[in-house]
Design a protein around this motif. Structure first.
Motif, PDB file in Angstrom:
ATOM      1  N   UNK A  60       1.335  -0.977  -0.157  1.00 52.12           N
ATOM      2  CA  UNK A  60       0.364   0.442  -0.285  1.00 52.12           C
ATOM      3  C   UNK A  60       0.968   1.277  -0.810  1.00 52.12           C
ATOM      4  N   UNK A  61       2.295   1.273   1.073  1.00 46.52           N
ATOM      5  CA  UNK A  61       2.701   2.342   0.807  1.00 46.52           C
ATOM      6  C   UNK A  61       3.723   2.463  -0.777  1.00 46.52           C
ATOM      7  N   UNK A  71      -4.736   2.435  -6.357  1.00 47.75           N
ATOM      8  CA  UNK A  71      -4.835   2.175  -4.789  1.00 47.75           C
ATOM      9  C   UNK A  71      -5.843   1.869  -4.582  1.00 47.75           C
ATOM     10  N   UNK A  72      -6.478   2.372  -5.237  1.00 49.25           N
ATOM     11  CA  UNK A  72      -8.326   1.871  -4.929  1.00 49.25           C
ATOM     12  C   UNK A  72      -8.839   0.338  -5.061  1.00 49.25           C
ATOM     13  N   UNK A  73      -7.850   0.208  -6.490  1.00 48.61           N
ATOM     14  CA  UNK A  73      -7.918  -1.590  -6.528  1.00 48.61           C
ATOM     15  C   UNK A  73      -7.151  -2.180  -5.628  1.00 48.61           C
ATOM     16  N   UNK A  74      -5.812  -1.842  -5.382  1.00 46.74           N
ATOM     17  CA  UNK A  74      -5.101  -2.887  -3.922  1.00 46.74           C
ATOM     18  C   UNK A  74      -6.094  -2.768  -2.967  1.00 46.74           C
ATOM     19  N   UNK A  75      -7.114  -1.651  -2.518  1.00 47.22           N
ATOM     20  CA  UNK A  75      -7.084  -1.063  -1.481  1.00 47.22           C
ATOM     21  C   UNK A  75      -8.939  -2.574  -1.190  1.00 47.22           C
ATOM     22  N   UNK A  76      -9.906  -2.708  -2.739  1.00 44.10           N
ATOM     23  CA  UNK A  76     -10.069  -3.656  -2.786  1.00 44.10           C
ATOM     24  C   UNK A  76      -9.524  -4.890  -2.518  1.00 44.10           C
ATOM     25  N   UNK A 101      -1.613   6.774   3.702  1.00 41.62           N
ATOM     26  CA  UNK A 101      -1.710   7.791   3.813  1.00 41.62           C
ATOM     27  C   UNK A 101      -2.773   8.868   3.832  1.00 41.62           C
ATOM     28  N   UNK A 102      -3.346   8.165   2.428  1.00 40.80           N
ATOM     29  CA  UNK A 102      -4.222   9.803   1.973  1.00 40.80           C
ATOM     30  C   UNK A 102      -5.718   8.312   2.054  1.00 40.80           C
TER      31      UNK A 102
END
Length: 132
Positions: A60-61, A71-76, A101-102
């Motif tokens: 994520x970092x 980032x949004x796909x990794x968040x999933x 972070x965000x």
């Protein structure tokens, strides 16, 4: 950051930061190092998801800093991990935004896609277990 969490983070981020700078890589088909498991190591004690969750923290970092549009796909993917590993809360990982972070939004398309892949691979995983 506790010491074990820091070890996983440093190991994973070192690889990612190095790999991002090269177009090609090579594979050496022989062991150049070995993995040593010992009582109390993060790897041995990671049945509760400790190791994959901490690797996700490093990813994520990396994604947030070098590939923010992903980032949004990794968040999933991380959300699926949080649903799977209920012990994540004991490591201070209560939600997807604890990895970034965000603030990020979970991509619904990626979430459905990741979930569908997991479902589709179930029969293969069951067959592998039966043939062992």
């Amino acid at each position: 950051m506790n010491e074990k969490r820091g070890q996983v983070f440093r190991h994973n981020i070192l690889f990612l930061l190095t790999a991002k700078d090269y177009t090609y890589f090579a594979h050496i088909a022989e062991p150049l190092s070995f993995f040593r498991a010992h009582e109390g190591s993060i790897s041995v004690s990671s049945a509760s998801g400790k190791l994959p969750l901490h690797y996700a923290l490093a990813r994520a970092y990396f994604v947030e800093n070098y590939f923010p549009k992903d980032a949004n796909c990794l968040a999933a993917k991380i959300q699926l991990m949080l649903w799977r590993f209920k012990d994540a809360r004991q490591y201070g990982m209560n939600g997807v935004n604890d990895f970034f972070i965000n603030l990020v939004e979970i991509s619904k398309v990626c979430l459905i896609s990741q979930f569908a892949r997991k479902i589709a691979s179930l029969p293969i995983r069951v067959l592998r277990r039966l043939t062992k």
